[in-house]
Design an enzyme around this catalytic site. Structure first.
Site, PDB file in Angstrom:
ATOM      1  N   LYS A 202       0.853  -1.191   0.000  1.00 50.26           N
ATOM      2  CA  LYS A 202       0.000   0.000   0.000  1.00 50.26           C
ATOM      3  C   LYS A 202       0.885   1.236   0.000  1.00 50.26           C
ATOM      4  O   LYS A 202       1.208   1.812   1.040  1.00 50.26           O
ATOM      5  CB  LYS A 202      -0.946  -0.001   1.206  1.00 50.26           C
ATOM      6  CG  LYS A 202      -2.133   0.941   1.008  1.00 50.26           C
ATOM      7  CD  LYS A 202      -2.966   0.508  -0.185  1.00 50.26           C
ATOM      8  CE  LYS A 202      -4.055   1.509  -0.536  1.00 50.26           C
ATOM      9  NZ  LYS A 202      -4.720   1.172  -1.790  1.00 50.26           N
ATOM     10  N   SER A 399      -8.428  -0.032  -5.763  1.00 46.83           N
ATOM     11  CA  SER A 399      -8.650   0.315  -4.367  1.00 46.83           C
ATOM     12  C   SER A 399     -10.127   0.657  -4.147  1.00 46.83           C
ATOM     13  O   SER A 399     -10.987  -0.198  -4.299  1.00 46.83           O
ATOM     14  CB  SER A 399      -7.715   1.451  -3.944  1.00 46.83           C
ATOM     15  OG  SER A 399      -7.326   1.297  -2.601  1.00 46.83           O
TER      16      SER A 399
END
Length: 605
Positions: A202, A399
């Site tokens: 991430k 996402s």
């Protein structure tokens, strides 16, 4: 002459109407607009044996680009209105031209600007396929350019003949991504950053805490770029009958091939000047010798023309197409954003509309607010219980963009779509050092330990960070559950392929994150099949209509001529990228400061 006077008078009336509206004569202005509309011509006229001219610098977007009122006025005053058209308009127009007997060829024109389309490769892949259908109908495609950039060459490779200016070149230097890091600047100016995240890949937070790519981020970026570049050289190589290995060798040893060598290496078919191409097209269209140019019609003009060979669908059964195009933000959102409230309302309207038999959710978003993503996904789930909801992924659907896709029945993506990034993070900024260095300090009175936990006047305490991390962990777990349930995958497997890692559409299909390769047209056809509509349906696009003044401005400014766009110099281009990156901070409005988003400054160059 009468037609000319009619058009001139209509244009004059329209301009006067615009002035009346701006100066507050409301009703009278609207009356003038109605008169102007009545005097308008029925549509562009297309001559027999015409060539359809497609400007290679045309900006292709999923949904119609919108501007705020002030931006729109600025565009009108400067004349700097960007050339843009929606993807579905491009696809439908190419399909219409394929069937139109008056259109005999397609000319991909790179001579008018030194710029190139900003569309991503997933979008361009859909356009290429439509052009291939045009060519399969027995109609010629001719491409001409001075400097063929990668995106222009990707499109032009479908042409029967690619012509390059003698002073031109072909860019074949591979793909790269060069993120900007702000850590040093934040430290210099005393802005503190604390991060909570889940997922070793991430990487959206890295520009604020690191000064270079982490090993994990470098690995995923390299893998993604290699996959996308592999698709590029395979696709282009197949059209040009050049082995991908040969194209890779050019990228490794040269990067740019000048015109004469490009012809020798079969990257292009011919080296010639623009006037020579015009002369050839005049012969193709049987234009008179005294004509200055060949018989032609521009792509954007032809999009508005009617053709007796092309039948427009008409039915009570609607397939609603809704566009999640842009950053996902909490609330209503604004231009180029997907507002949680406003977009959920669009899905809800489609669900309640009895004429809508299926919904196609087109996603072109890097993600954003988890609160907004959840609000939208809930409405997608509810709609899917009543009618088929099919997702079509564009250039990006990652996402938060993937979060909202989990509520659908079926997911289409292109091999070059960028998706995945199943991870969550939080950003906590503070300006304690910035204030102290400039003589500013804060004090607080509170009733409990965490009363001031949202302040930016100091860093978060370890206890406050632990609470925030717990919240992020819980949201990440919810994300994993949504993916596991939607994709019918074991949660343990989802956890392994998640970790915030970004995947290409090609890899995502292998991993089970998407169902099928295809574009928006494929998704619409599939939705019709799932709704058992046969051939009795038509598409209805659901978009936010905007305020009255915005709609009037849009109508008035639609006649503003577009300037030719030029590539900025390298220094200016870098400042523009920095400006665009910093503008993203304005979108960070999640009420819990928790986000599911791609890296902020992700670009493929």
């Amino acid at each position: 002459m009468n037609q000319f006077l009619k058009q001139t008078f209509a244009s004059l009336i329209g301009s006067v109407a615009g002035l009346i509206l701006f100066f507050g004569l409301g009703t009278g202005g609207l009356l003038f607009l109605l008169i102007a509309a009545a005097l308008k011509d029925t549509g562009p006229q297309v001559k027999d044996k015409s060539v359809l001219v497609f400007d290679l610098s045309l900006n292709i977007a999923d949904s119609e680009p919108t501007s705020s009122t002030s931006d729109a006025i600025g565009e009108a005053l400067s004349g700097d209105k960007a050339k843009a058209v929606t993807l579905r308009t491009v696809l439908d127009t190419l399909d219409k031209a394929r069937q139109d007997k008056r259109i005999i060829a397609l000319y991909l024109d790179g001579s008018r600007t030194s710029g190139s389309t900003g569309a991503g490769f997933a979008t361009l892949r859909e356009v290429r396929e439509a052009m291939q259908r045009f060519r399969a109908a027995g109609k010629k495609i001719i491409a001409y350019d001075v400097d063929l950039g990668k995106r222009a060459y990707y499109l032009s490779s479908v042409a029967d003949t690619i012509v390059l200016n003698p002073m031109g070149s072909v860019e074949l230097n591979g793909f790269s991504s060069q993120p900007i890091f702000y850590t040093g600047a934040l430290e210099k100016y005393g802005v503190g950053v604390q991060v909570i995240r889940v997922g070793k890949y991430k990487s959206a937070v890295e520009p604020f805490i690191l000064k270079k790519l982490s090993p994990e981020n470098r690995q995923q970026t390299q893998t993604l770029l290699s996959t996308l570049w592999g698709e590029f050289i395979t696709t282009v190589g197949a059209e040009r009958k050049i082995p991908p290995q040969q194209l890779q060798a050019i990228a490794n040893t040269q990067g740019e091939v000048m015109a004469s060598e490009a012809r020798q290496r079969r990257l292009v078919d011919r080296v010639a000047y623009l006037d020579e191409i015009v002369a050839d097209l005049k012969k193709l269209t049987d234009s008179d010798e005294e004509d200055k140019s060949f018989r032609q019609i521009s792509f954007t003009t032809y999009a508005k023309a009617e053709s007796k060979d092309f039948k427009t669908r008409s039915s009570k059964n609607k397939i609603a197409v809704v566009y999640a195009d842009g950053e996902i933000v909490d609330g209503q959102g604004s231009a180029q954003q997907v507002g949680g409230h406003s977009f959920a309302r669009q899905i809800r309207q489609a669900r309640h509309d009895e004429d809508v038999k299926a919904v196609v959710l087109r996603i072109n978003s890097p993600g954003g607010s988890v609160t907004a993503s959840e609000e939208i996904q809930r409405e997608v789930l509810l709609a899917n219980k009543e009618k088929p909801v099919i997702v079509s992924m564009g250039d990006y659907a990652a996402s938060g963009g993937y979060w909202i896709a989990t509520g659908a029945k079926h997911i289409f993506a292109e091999p070059t779509t960028i998706t995945g990034s199943i991870g969550v993070f939080g950003l906590q900024f503070n300006i304690q050092k910035l204030g102290n260095d400039n003589g500013i300090s804060w004090d607080v009175v509170k009733t409990s330990q965490f009363s001031d936990s949202t302040t930016i006047s100091r860093p978060k305490t370890p206890q406050e960070l632990a609470i925030a991390q717990k919240s992020v962990n819980q949201i990440y777990d919810q994300f994993l559950n949504k993916v596991a349930q939607a994709r019918k995958l074991p949660k343990q497997k989802v956890a392994q392929l998640a970790q915030g890692r970004v995947w290409s559409g090609q890899a995502a299909k292998q991993l089970g994150l998407v169902d099928q390769f295809g574009g928006i047209t494929d998704a619409i056809q599939y939705a019709a099949g799932q709704a058992k509509l046969g051939n009795d349906w038509e598409v209805e696009e659901y978009t936010e209509s905007g305020s009255l003044e915005e709609r009037i401005l849009k109508k008035l400014l639609g006649k503003v001529s577009a300037r030719n766009t030029k590539l900025p110099d390298p220094l200016t281009a870098e400042f523009i990228k920095l400006q665009e990156n910093l503008a993203i901070f304005k979108t960070l409005n999640d009420p819990r400061s928790i986000y599911a988003r791609l890296p902020f400054n992700w670009r493929i160059e």
